[in-house]
Design an enzyme around this catalytic site. Structure first.
Site, PDB file in Angstrom:
ATOM      1  N   TYR A   1      50.499   2.714-108.473  1.00  0.00           N
ATOM      2  CA  TYR A   1      51.298   1.498-108.647  1.00  0.00           C
ATOM      3  C   TYR A   1      50.553   0.281-108.132  1.00  0.00           C
ATOM      4  O   TYR A   1      49.502   0.417-107.478  1.00  0.00           O
ATOM      5  CB  TYR A   1      52.650   1.640-107.935  1.00  0.00           C
ATOM      6  CG  TYR A   1      52.597   1.562-106.421  1.00  0.00           C
ATOM      7  CD1 TYR A   1      52.030   2.576-105.662  1.00  0.00           C
ATOM      8  CD2 TYR A   1      53.107   0.457-105.735  1.00  0.00           C
ATOM      9  CE1 TYR A   1      51.982   2.497-104.268  1.00  0.00           C
ATOM     10  CE2 TYR A   1      53.072   0.379-104.356  1.00  0.00           C
ATOM     11  CZ  TYR A   1      52.504   1.391-103.627  1.00  0.00           C
ATOM     12  OH  TYR A   1      52.449   1.314-102.260  1.00  0.00           O
TER      13      TYR A   1
ATOM     14  N   LYS B   1      45.950   3.677-104.562  1.00  0.00           N
ATOM     15  CA  LYS B   1      47.332   3.193-104.399  1.00  0.00           C
ATOM     16  C   LYS B   1      48.272   4.114-105.171  1.00  0.00           C
ATOM     17  O   LYS B   1      48.791   3.778-106.243  1.00  0.00           O
ATOM     18  CB  LYS B   1      47.453   1.730-104.858  1.00  0.00           C
ATOM     19  CG  LYS B   1      48.662   1.039-104.258  1.00  0.00           C
ATOM     20  CD  LYS B   1      48.544  -0.454-104.372  1.00  0.00           C
ATOM     21  CE  LYS B   1      49.844  -1.160-104.072  1.00  0.00           C
ATOM     22  NZ  LYS B   1      50.350  -1.015-102.711  1.00  0.00           N
TER      23      LYS B   1
ATOM     24  N   GLU C   1      46.180   1.494 -90.501  1.00  0.00           N
ATOM     25  CA  GLU C   1      46.914   0.416 -91.185  1.00  0.00           C
ATOM     26  C   GLU C   1      48.408   0.680 -91.050  1.00  0.00           C
ATOM     27  O   GLU C   1      48.822   1.691 -90.479  1.00  0.00           O
ATOM     28  CB  GLU C   1      46.512   0.340 -92.661  1.00  0.00           C
ATOM     29  CG  GLU C   1      46.874   1.595 -93.440  1.00  0.00           C
ATOM     30  CD  GLU C   1      46.506   1.529 -94.919  1.00  0.00           C
ATOM     31  OE1 GLU C   1      46.386   0.426 -95.472  1.00  0.00           O
ATOM     32  OE2 GLU C   1      46.361   2.618 -95.510  1.00  0.00           O
TER      33      GLU C   1
ATOM     34  N   LEU D   1      43.976   1.378 -97.314  1.00  0.00           N
ATOM     35  CA  LEU D   1      43.975   0.823 -98.660  1.00  0.00           C
ATOM     36  C   LEU D   1      43.251  -0.520 -98.579  1.00  0.00           C
ATOM     37  O   LEU D   1      43.512  -1.305 -97.660  1.00  0.00           O
ATOM     38  CB  LEU D   1      45.416   0.608 -99.142  1.00  0.00           C
ATOM     39  CG  LEU D   1      45.542   0.002-100.537  1.00  0.00           C
ATOM     40  CD1 LEU D   1      45.218   1.051-101.602  1.00  0.00           C
ATOM     41  CD2 LEU D   1      46.953  -0.538-100.760  1.00  0.00           C
TER      42      LEU D   1
HETATM   43  N1  PLP Z   1      48.284  -0.636 -96.977  1.00  0.00           N
HETATM   44  C1  PLP Z   1      49.262   0.062 -97.559  1.00  0.00           C
HETATM   45  C2  PLP Z   1      49.472   1.489 -97.167  1.00  0.00           C
HETATM   46  C3  PLP Z   1      50.076  -0.524 -98.522  1.00  0.00           C
HETATM   47  O1  PLP Z   1      51.058   0.194 -99.105  1.00  0.00           O
HETATM   48  C4  PLP Z   1      49.867  -1.890 -98.850  1.00  0.00           C
HETATM   49  C5  PLP Z   1      50.711  -2.548 -99.849  1.00  0.00           C
HETATM   50  O2  PLP Z   1      51.568  -1.988-100.451  1.00  0.00           O
HETATM   51  C6  PLP Z   1      48.853  -2.589 -98.213  1.00  0.00           C
HETATM   52  C7  PLP Z   1      48.067  -1.925 -97.283  1.00  0.00           C
HETATM   53  C8  PLP Z   1      48.596  -4.030 -98.531  1.00  0.00           C
HETATM   54  O3  PLP Z   1      47.966  -4.157 -99.776  1.00  0.00           O
HETATM   55  P1  PLP Z   1      48.101  -5.469-100.633  1.00  0.00           P
HETATM   56  O4  PLP Z   1      47.638  -6.596 -99.766  1.00  0.00           O
HETATM   57  O5  PLP Z   1      47.191  -5.259-101.777  1.00  0.00           O
HETATM   58  O6  PLP Z   1      49.523  -5.614-101.009  1.00  0.00           O
END
Ligand code: PLP
Length: 287
Positions: free
Chosen positions: A33, A149, A182, A207
């Site tokens: 996603y 993701k 994270e 991520l």
């Molecule tokens: N880390 C995780 C586990 C996430 O699910 C997300 C966003 O959904 C992020 C980091 C942040 O990513 P982004 O800045 O691309 O939304």
């Protein structure tokens, strides 16, 4: 006004929109996603989000449902049909519908595509940013491919629920060496006493957040140093400021980590500046 969702070629009332019970997303969480922010009728960092979506598909060997230009048309259509000017657009692609079997279905099985859009209450969002959020820490228990993701988010769901039940909003995962990886749905940052930003390198354990990259671009514009290195929970608890980054929260100040108050217990100055000016460094796509 009723919400509209896109599901496999059709625009449907959101409340009746559904996928088949043998969709592999439903059966195996076999899908990926993306979430993009919509700000003043513009999609924020759409290019980088769609690049990451393509990468997630490649890593999991899921067929892209269509060319990028066609997908962009659908995103814009869903946002427009739902009259979202400030909010989020959600894209989910799964390996499609097939009789339940762990092996991949035939390569000709069409992947499933769902796109939805929703308003975000800007007043509430601003209030949350002014207040900041509490974070708990929890042992890292996810698989190694958190760079993808994927919709397989059970450890994230459990961690965030644990945070909620502890009166917090986010859970920071901590690896076996004591370093923060994270958050359950965000990347983690700290600000040192001298104003340097620290965040974990994206090579492993996290991520590669698009908002994280946006913060880096913004920091470079403002001549703020970013150190990409792991940091411990202890270092975070002694930091001047801390924050989370994500497309839905942008730069979200952290005021507490477990029972420790960060800085003055209110959103830090640098964090607030990054939050307020975030869009100066982002890519904007008009609807
Ligand atoms: N880390 C995780 C586990 C996430 O699910 C997300 C966003 O959904 C992020 C980091 C942040 O990513 P982004 O800045 O691309 O939304």
């Amino acid at each position: 006004m009723s919400r509209i969702a896109y599901v496999n070629g059709r625009y449907l009332p959101h409340k009746n929109a559904s996928v088949h019970i043998e969709d592999r997303g439903y059966q195996f969480a076999d899908g990926i996603y993306e979430v993009c922010e919509i700000h003043n009728s513009q999609i924020i960092d759409m290019g980088p989000h769609l690049d990451r979506l393509d990468r997630s598909l490649r890593e999991l060997r899921i067929n892209a449902p269509m060319q990028r230009a066609a997908l962009i048309r659908i995103l814009k259509e869903v946002i427009t049909l739902n009259r979202v000017t400030n909010g989020l657009v959600y894209i989910q692609i799964t390996r499609g519908v097939a009789p339940r079997d762990h092996y991949f279905p035939k390569s000709t099985t069409p992947s499933s595509l769902v796109v939805t859009a929703k308003h975000v209450n800007r007043k509430k969002w601003l209030e949350k940013g002014e207040q900041g959020i509490k974070v708990i820490t929890t042992p890292e228990n996810r698989w190694e491919r958190v760079d993808i993701k994927s919709v397989s988010l059970l450890p994230n769901v459990l961690a965030k629920q644990k945070a909620k039940e502890a009166g917090a909003n986010e859970a920071w995962f901590v690896d076996k060496d004591g370093f923060v990886t994270e958050g359950g749905s965000t990347n983690a940052w700290i600000v040192l006493n001298d104003g340097r930003l620290v965040t974990r390198p994206a090579e492993a354990g996290i991520l590669r957040g698009i908002t994280r990259a946006g913060v880096m671009k913004l920091a470079a514009k403002k001549a703020i140093t970013v150190e990409e290195r792991p940091f411990t929970v202890d270092e975070a608890k002694h930091a001047r400021e801390a924050f989370c980054s994500s497309a839905s929260g942008l730069v979200m100040p952290v005021t507490h980590i477990d029972d420790t108050i960060i800085g003055a217990g209110a959103p830090g100055e640098l964090t607030q500046e990054l939050r307020k000016t975030f869009h100066e460094a982002s890519e904007l796509t008009k609807l």
